[in-house]
Motif scaffolding. Sequence first.
Motif, PDB file in Angstrom:
ATOM      1  N   ALA A 140      43.456  37.375  35.413  1.00 56.01           N
ATOM      2  CA  ALA A 140      43.646  37.055  36.823  1.00 56.01           C
ATOM      3  C   ALA A 140      42.761  35.891  37.254  1.00 56.01           C
ATOM      4  O   ALA A 140      41.755  35.578  36.607  1.00 56.01           O
ATOM      5  CB  ALA A 140      43.329  38.279  37.683  1.00 56.01           C
ATOM      6  N   GLU A 141      43.146  35.265  38.363  1.00 58.10           N
ATOM      7  CA  GLU A 141      42.281  34.300  39.042  1.00 58.10           C
ATOM      8  C   GLU A 141      41.487  35.077  40.076  1.00 58.10           C
ATOM      9  O   GLU A 141      42.058  35.673  40.994  1.00 58.10           O
ATOM     10  CB  GLU A 141      43.106  33.195  39.688  1.00 58.10           C
ATOM     11  N   VAL A 142      40.168  35.090  39.902  1.00 61.10           N
ATOM     12  CA  VAL A 142      39.295  35.994  40.650  1.00 61.10           C
ATOM     13  C   VAL A 142      38.293  35.209  41.482  1.00 61.10           C
ATOM     14  O   VAL A 142      37.688  34.243  41.004  1.00 61.10           O
ATOM     15  CB  VAL A 142      38.530  36.933  39.687  1.00 61.10           C
ATOM     16  N   VAL A 145      37.231  32.495  37.148  1.00 58.43           N
ATOM     17  CA  VAL A 145      36.402  33.155  38.153  1.00 58.43           C
ATOM     18  C   VAL A 145      35.683  32.098  38.987  1.00 58.43           C
ATOM     19  O   VAL A 145      35.022  31.207  38.446  1.00 58.43           O
ATOM     20  CB  VAL A 145      35.357  34.101  37.517  1.00 58.43           C
ATOM     21  N   ALA A 151      38.937  37.719  32.840  1.00 58.63           N
ATOM     22  CA  ALA A 151      39.784  36.993  33.785  1.00 58.63           C
ATOM     23  C   ALA A 151      40.205  35.638  33.243  1.00 58.63           C
ATOM     24  O   ALA A 151      39.604  35.096  32.310  1.00 58.63           O
ATOM     25  CB  ALA A 151      39.034  36.808  35.103  1.00 58.63           C
ATOM     26  N   ILE A 180      33.050  39.625  34.677  1.00 53.85           N
ATOM     27  CA  ILE A 180      34.468  39.521  35.015  1.00 53.85           C
ATOM     28  C   ILE A 180      35.117  38.379  34.231  1.00 53.85           C
ATOM     29  O   ILE A 180      36.263  38.484  33.776  1.00 53.85           O
ATOM     30  CB  ILE A 180      34.641  39.308  36.531  1.00 53.85           C
ATOM     31  N   CYS A 220      41.012  42.840  36.720  1.00 57.01           N
ATOM     32  CA  CYS A 220      40.731  41.406  36.641  1.00 57.01           C
ATOM     33  C   CYS A 220      41.330  40.738  35.404  1.00 57.01           C
ATOM     34  O   CYS A 220      41.205  39.515  35.240  1.00 57.01           O
ATOM     35  CB  CYS A 220      39.220  41.169  36.632  1.00 57.01           C
TER      36      CYS A 220
END
Length: 248
Positions: A41-43, A64, A61, A57, A38
């Motif tokens: 990242a775009e989660v 989220v 990230a 997360i 993650c």
Amino acid sequence: MTPAPLPLTGERTVPGIDVENYWFRRHEAAYLDLLPHCADAEVLEAGCGEGYGAALIAERAARVVALDYDAFTAAHVGKAYPELGVVRGNLASLPLRTGSVDVVANLQVVEHLWNQEEFVAECVRVLRPGGRLLMTTPNRLTFSPGLDKPHNPFHTRELDPAELHELLDVPGLEVESLTGLRHGPRLLDLDAALGGSIIAAQVDVVLSGGEWSPELLAAVTSVRADDFEITAADLDTSLDLVAVAVRT
């Protein structure tokens, strides 16, 4: 003002409750294991429950989005974790654009769904190429051994390792890893001290409506995330299954 904690229903895990600590730490161990996927990242956390996992997360990230179907739960997450974007929606029809996220996290949720295949298809749709679906679920072989239906009344369909692999082995996805969570040495010692199983000891108290013994309560509240191990060895005897699938 801190929002009131969500009530315990048996359907989701809630942090900060002594008798729930074993399950919370067991779930936390899986989140910690999957966090590297993650980073930056775009989660989307699909089925965020209380929100503690999405918040964990969010520490790694870029962004989220926490999604849950239950309106009361989604409202709680928005108040308790303002760093998250919160959306209410159905997992069989994700309210996201095609190819809009790098990661879909789905931890201890798929066993609650009747439409598991439709959900996985939606994950394929919303993931960018090279993105990952992170999924954990109780291992049917150890969670409901020998039963015709799940032990937990909130579960609709539990999976064994082969069934989880089959669910994720679909066009647009490639299973990158399939591992299992199990008790590490300290928890194995607690199992022995409690007559064979810290899980069974807890279930016995809940089903009987009895009182928690000081010994059992002390054991449960002492559990930490690092008391669990996640390994690819002997998946059939693992407690939870941990899968990572890549969008091709």
